[in-house]
Write an enzyme that holds these catalytic residues in place. Structure first.
Site: not given
Length: 613
Positions: A265, A338
């Site tokens: 992330h 993702d």
């Protein structure tokens, strides 16, 4: 082909009429007691003439703009499809350039949405069902008449988007500690049935990563553990169960995010495994999922030099997605990225290049681009200028349409809001979740003078909790009270201050036993200081990790230590049962806990766990 289309037209007509009139089936979800039925037959189902006819007819009639839209699934803000809530509208305008989900479907011809609690999508099961129906109503009245994939990350345990009253389970590593493949399947089947009841037809689960790195900041308890065989068995069981419940399973994060100390992330992890290590450790759960006919596989924003020395993350890597996943492993289902808003995929290329490069790598569905208009225009223009042939777009759209057909979205795009309570959070489901959870708590150290805690003792529950909503300490306190203990609760939140630590120590001295909860304490100095202060006070002390079990490495001198793997109510109920001796601590470590004082040695080996307090 024309004969197939002719045979299909009555079914299409029925589906469209049902969609336009919002006619509900009597009960689209089976009764709760079927949650314990065995999974359906494994493998990829045969392609029917009806499926082929609908897919080819729909694809042939779609414009380029509609095809490009099918490749995107994105978040949206608001509780309803046509929300006018000012805060939601403002967020949607900045992210999507429109006011709400309904307008986004019309503008971008989207393939799907991802629901998030922070986006206001999952306030209650009935509200989610209404949101889902509103979105599908818009979708099936568009020229292409294609329903949407409505997905969420209902992994259970640490990652949950649909909270209570939906049934909560303790999560993958807890299931790994329980070692019961049937339990893993039951958890997925119940979760899938409840998602389908509210119109969510794709779960971005299960996690197939094999967590072999104790310092992993992003996977941890989301993994079933460090054993590839255990993870593969659990993943296969959950894939079959989700899809038996009518929900598309999505295993993640290919080719394996389990051995990294970097969170994708916020950074770009590099996996240093050799090809032999990847085959032995990382790939078995994905192979098992493919054998079970998994509907979708999510890519990881990780660099794997052994598979692709270019430095591109797997999401953008042709050797990894097409070479390994498609050609070597033989997977022809939907490959989803993702989130494209994560730093791991944005480090090397701009936001307009990332979706194009992902498609060139072999991906089908693009999730959560940072700015929808930029990503959509980039893909459409790449076809117009010849960089991406339209036939390549057709390949991905065909896979997406097949998935929508196979999971029943075309025949039954709507759910009955009045029937939600007959499936979501039923007593049978809740009881099954508690039974499963009761088999997962792991006792690693015990002091006979401390456990079990006898009835009538005064107990302090303190330690880690969500500072905004201290539910975990309260849940454990209430559960211990039901076992006959006089319990007080003092939540110290995250990284407690010196004043909070002093207050906890003072309170502990007024109680017979203190139970302190920790969460990733190896990286939290405040939690470490608090446990040390309580230990130094000489009070009878029980330390419980409510997330990653590795916390014990920060407390080498603590004499009583347990791993609960989760911080929701069901896990706290199980913990209370173990602490009082009402249930045995049946869990066994699904990971090795290293000894910080002896590099290469284990403080607790894989499989460790005491049978009685």
């Amino acid at each position: 082909m024309s004969k197939r289309v002719a045979r299909l037209l009555p079914l299409l007509t029925t589906a469209v009429l049902a969609a336009s009139s919002l006619t509900w089936p009597a009960d689209p979800i089976r009764a709760a007691d079927t949650a314990l039925a065995p999974p359906a037959a494994t493998g990829i189902p045969p392609v029917s003439d009806a499926e082929t006819g609908w897919v080819m007819k729909t694809l042939h009639q779609m414009t380029l703009e509609e095809k490009v839209g099918q490749l995107f699934t994105t978040r949206v803000y608001g509780e309803t499809a046509d929300t006018t809530d000012p805060a939601a509208v403002q967020m949607n305008r900045s992210f999507l350039g429109v006011d709400n989900a309904a307008q986004a479907v019309v503008r971008y011809h989207l393939g799907g949405f991802v629901y998030f609690a922070y986006a206001g999508n999952t306030r209650s099961p009935e509200q989610v069902a209404g949101l889902s129906n509103g979105i599908q109503q818009v979708a099936v009245t568009q020229p292409s008449r294609v329903p949407l994939l409505l997905s969420t990350d209902q992994e259970q345990g640490a990652v949950v988007r649909l909270g209570p009253p939906a049934t909560q389970f303790p999560g993958n590593m807890a299931l790994g500690a329980g070692r019961n493949v049937d339990d893993a399947g039951t958890a997925a089947r119940i979760t899938g049935q409840e998602l389908r009841a509210v119109g969510i037809n794709q779960d971005l689960a299960p996690v197939a990563d094999v967590n072999v790195n104790p310092a992993n900041p992003v996977i941890g308890v989301r993994s079933f553990g460090e054993d590839p065989t255990l993870a593969a068995d659990m993943v296969a069981a959950q894939v079959a169960s989700y899809q038996d419940a009518g929900v598309a399973a999505t295993v993640k994060h290919f080719p394996g995010h389990g051995d990294t100390a970097v969170d994708s992330h916020s950074g770009l992890p590099v996996i240093s495994h050799s090809r032999a290590e990847l085959d032995r450790i990382d790939l078995p759960p994905f192979r098992a999922a493919i054998t079970r006919g998994v509907d979708a596989i999510m890519t990881a924003h990780i660099v794997v030099p052994a598979l692709d020395p270019s430095g591109d993350p797997a999401t953008l890597s042709h050797p990894i997605i097409t070479g390994l996943l498609r050609e070597e492993l033989g997977y022809d289902g939907v490959v989803v990225t993702d989130s494209l808003g994560m730093a791991g995929v944005r480090k090397k290329y701009g936001d307009a290049r990332v979706p194009v490069l992902a498609l060139k790598a072999g991906v089908d569905m693009l999730v959560n681009p940072p700015v929808m208009q930029v990503a959509y225009d980039a893909v459409r223009d790449s076809v117009r200028n010849g960089e991406l042939p339209e036939s390549r777009i057709d390949e991905s759209v065909t896979r997406i349409l097949r998935l929508k057909w196979r999971r029943g979205m075309v025949a039954a795009p709507f759910v009955d809001p009045a029937a939600v309570s007959r499936t979501v959070g039923t007593q049978d489901h809740l009881a099954a979740a508690q039974r499963i959870s009761d088999r997962t708590t792991t006792l690693l150290r015990t002091d006979a003078a401390t456990l079990p805690i006898p009835a009538g003792r005064r107990v302090l529950v303190t330690g880690w909790d969500d500072p905004a909503a201290p539910a975990t300490t309260q849940a454990l306190g209430a559960a211990l009270g039901r076992h006959g203990l006089a319990t007080d609760v003092l939540s110290t939140g995250v990284n407690p201050s010196a004043a909070r630590i002093d207050a906890a120590v003072a309170a502990a001295r007024q109680h017979d036993t203190t139970v302190v909860l920790t969460n990733r304490a190896t990286g939290d100095v405040g939690q470490q200081r608090m446990v040390a202060a309580l230990a130094a006070a000489g009070v009878p002390l029980v330390v419980v990790a409510v997330r990653d079990p590795y916390d014990v490495t920060a407390f080498p001198d603590v004499s009583t230590y347990l791993a609960a793997y989760a911080f929701n109510d069901v896990a706290m109920n199980s913990l209370a049962g173990v602490l009082t001796g009402a249930i045995p601590p049946a869990g066994r470590l699904p990971v090795t806990i290293p000894d910080p004082a002896r590099p290469g040695a284990a403080l607790f080996p894989y499989g460790a766990g005491l049978s009685t307090p």
